[in-house]
Design a protein around this motif. Structure first.
Motif, PDB file in Angstrom:
ATOM      1  N   TRP A 118       0.855  -1.183   0.000  1.00 33.16           N
ATOM      2  CA  TRP A 118       0.000   0.000   0.000  1.00 33.16           C
ATOM      3  C   TRP A 118       0.896   1.240   0.000  1.00 33.16           C
ATOM      4  N   ASP A 119       0.568   2.226  -0.850  1.00 33.63           N
ATOM      5  CA  ASP A 119       1.347   3.464  -0.963  1.00 33.63           C
ATOM      6  C   ASP A 119       1.621   4.119   0.391  1.00 33.63           C
ATOM      7  N   GLY A 120       0.649   4.073   1.282  1.00 32.34           N
ATOM      8  CA  GLY A 120       0.793   4.720   2.592  1.00 32.34           C
ATOM      9  C   GLY A 120       1.967   4.177   3.380  1.00 32.34           C
ATOM     10  N   TYR A 121       2.159   2.862   3.381  1.00 31.47           N
ATOM     11  CA  TYR A 121       3.308   2.272   4.076  1.00 31.47           C
ATOM     12  C   TYR A 121       4.612   2.688   3.405  1.00 31.47           C
ATOM     13  N   PHE A 122       4.618   2.640   2.076  1.00 36.62           N
ATOM     14  CA  PHE A 122       5.824   2.996   1.324  1.00 36.62           C
ATOM     15  C   PHE A 122       6.175   4.467   1.562  1.00 36.62           C
ATOM     16  N   ASP A 123       5.177   5.347   1.506  1.00 40.95           N
ATOM     17  CA  ASP A 123       5.413   6.774   1.722  1.00 40.95           C
ATOM     18  C   ASP A 123       5.954   7.029   3.131  1.00 40.95           C
ATOM     19  N   GLU A 124       5.416   6.310   4.116  1.00 38.40           N
ATOM     20  CA  GLU A 124       5.874   6.474   5.492  1.00 38.40           C
ATOM     21  C   GLU A 124       7.362   6.138   5.613  1.00 38.40           C
ATOM     22  N   ILE A 125       7.776   5.073   4.971  1.00 37.13           N
ATOM     23  CA  ILE A 125       9.195   4.681   4.981  1.00 37.13           C
ATOM     24  C   ILE A 125      10.043   5.717   4.247  1.00 37.13           C
ATOM     25  N   MET A 126       9.595   6.146   3.080  1.00 34.11           N
ATOM     26  CA  MET A 126      10.376   7.081   2.269  1.00 34.11           C
ATOM     27  C   MET A 126      10.540   8.443   2.954  1.00 34.11           C
ATOM     28  N   LEU A 139      13.790   8.934   4.941  1.00 41.26           N
ATOM     29  CA  LEU A 139      15.087   9.064   4.269  1.00 41.26           C
ATOM     30  C   LEU A 139      15.458  10.542   4.146  1.00 41.26           C
ATOM     31  N   GLN A 140      16.724  10.830   4.392  1.00 38.11           N
ATOM     32  CA  GLN A 140      17.226  12.206   4.307  1.00 38.11           C
ATOM     33  C   GLN A 140      18.230  12.299   3.163  1.00 38.11           C
ATOM     34  N   PRO A 141      18.365  13.495   2.558  1.00 35.65           N
ATOM     35  CA  PRO A 141      19.361  13.637   1.488  1.00 35.65           C
ATOM     36  C   PRO A 141      20.783  13.532   2.043  1.00 35.65           C
ATOM     37  N   GLU A 142      21.696  13.069   1.196  1.00 34.04           N
ATOM     38  CA  GLU A 142      23.119  13.047   1.532  1.00 34.04           C
ATOM     39  C   GLU A 142      23.644  14.476   1.364  1.00 34.04           C
ATOM     40  N   ALA A 179      15.803   7.234  -2.797  1.00 35.20           N
ATOM     41  CA  ALA A 179      15.278   8.542  -2.399  1.00 35.20           C
ATOM     42  C   ALA A 179      15.368   9.537  -3.554  1.00 35.20           C
ATOM     43  N   TYR A 180      16.409   9.409  -4.388  1.00 34.85           N
ATOM     44  CA  TYR A 180      16.533  10.278  -5.554  1.00 34.85           C
ATOM     45  C   TYR A 180      15.339  10.068  -6.487  1.00 34.85           C
ATOM     46  N   TYR A 181      15.063   8.815  -6.781  1.00 34.74           N
ATOM     47  CA  TYR A 181      13.957   8.510  -7.695  1.00 34.74           C
ATOM     48  C   TYR A 181      12.620   8.922  -7.089  1.00 34.74           C
ATOM     49  N   TYR A 182      12.487   8.753  -5.799  1.00 32.98           N
ATOM     50  CA  TYR A 182      11.233   9.072  -5.120  1.00 32.98           C
ATOM     51  C   TYR A 182      11.004  10.586  -5.060  1.00 32.98           C
ATOM     52  N   ASN A 183      12.051  11.358  -4.778  1.00 32.05           N
ATOM     53  CA  ASN A 183      11.904  12.794  -4.543  1.00 32.05           C
ATOM     54  C   ASN A 183      12.179  13.684  -5.750  1.00 32.05           C
ATOM     55  N   VAL A 184      12.966  13.213  -6.712  1.00 30.88           N
ATOM     56  CA  VAL A 184      13.411  14.072  -7.811  1.00 30.88           C
ATOM     57  C   VAL A 184      12.857  13.652  -9.167  1.00 30.88           C
ATOM     58  N   GLU A 185      12.903  12.367  -9.462  1.00 31.20           N
ATOM     59  CA  GLU A 185      12.548  11.864 -10.788  1.00 31.20           C
ATOM     60  C   GLU A 185      11.043  11.761 -10.977  1.00 31.20           C
ATOM     61  N   GLU A 186      10.357  12.875 -11.104  1.00 32.67           N
ATOM     62  CA  GLU A 186       8.922  12.785 -11.316  1.00 32.67           C
ATOM     63  C   GLU A 186       8.623  12.776 -12.803  1.00 32.67           C
TER      64      GLU A 186
END
Length: 122
Positions: free
Chosen positions: A36-44, A47-50, A58-65
């Protein structure tokens, strides 16, 4: 070819947003972990940027839209494993903690066996 589907982290959320981690097993079978997206989003969110910015998943999740438009192969499984292992689990719900452990195990096994893992947003 057989497809093994684990829907444990999607049960009760049918019809809502779904992520899939698809492991191509060395014997030709496929193992699909439905989430479920909700669990995945909670985990993501944990994550903090380096210093150099977003890396790994995290790059794909936060940047690659829009990263979810088509299934894509995780390029550096080792980076993703390290990222997931750094997450402070005390912030997560019980289900997300269990999911995080299962994802780490799945990715570690895949890496050891030189298997490919894809992510799809259903």
């Amino acid at each position: 070819m057989m497809e093994i589907i684990n829907s444990k982290y999607y049960e009760g959320y049918e019809g809502e947003g779904e992520m899939q981690f698809i492991r191509h097993l060395s014997n030709g079978d496929k193992y699909v972990l439905r989430i479920w997206d909700g669990y995945f989003d909670e985990i993501m969110r944990e994550l903090q940027p380096e210093e150099s910015g977003w890396t790994g998943i995290a790059y794909y999740y936060n940047v690659e839209e829009p990263w979810w438009e088509k299934p894509w192969e995780i390029p550096d499984i080792d980076i993703v494993i390290k990222q997931l292992q750094k997450i402070k689990i005390d912030q997560l719900s019980e289900q997300s903690k269990n999911l995080l452990g299962e994802l780490c195990d799945m990715l570690s096994s895949s890496q050891e066996l030189n298997e490919v893992v894809w992510i799809a947003d259903e």
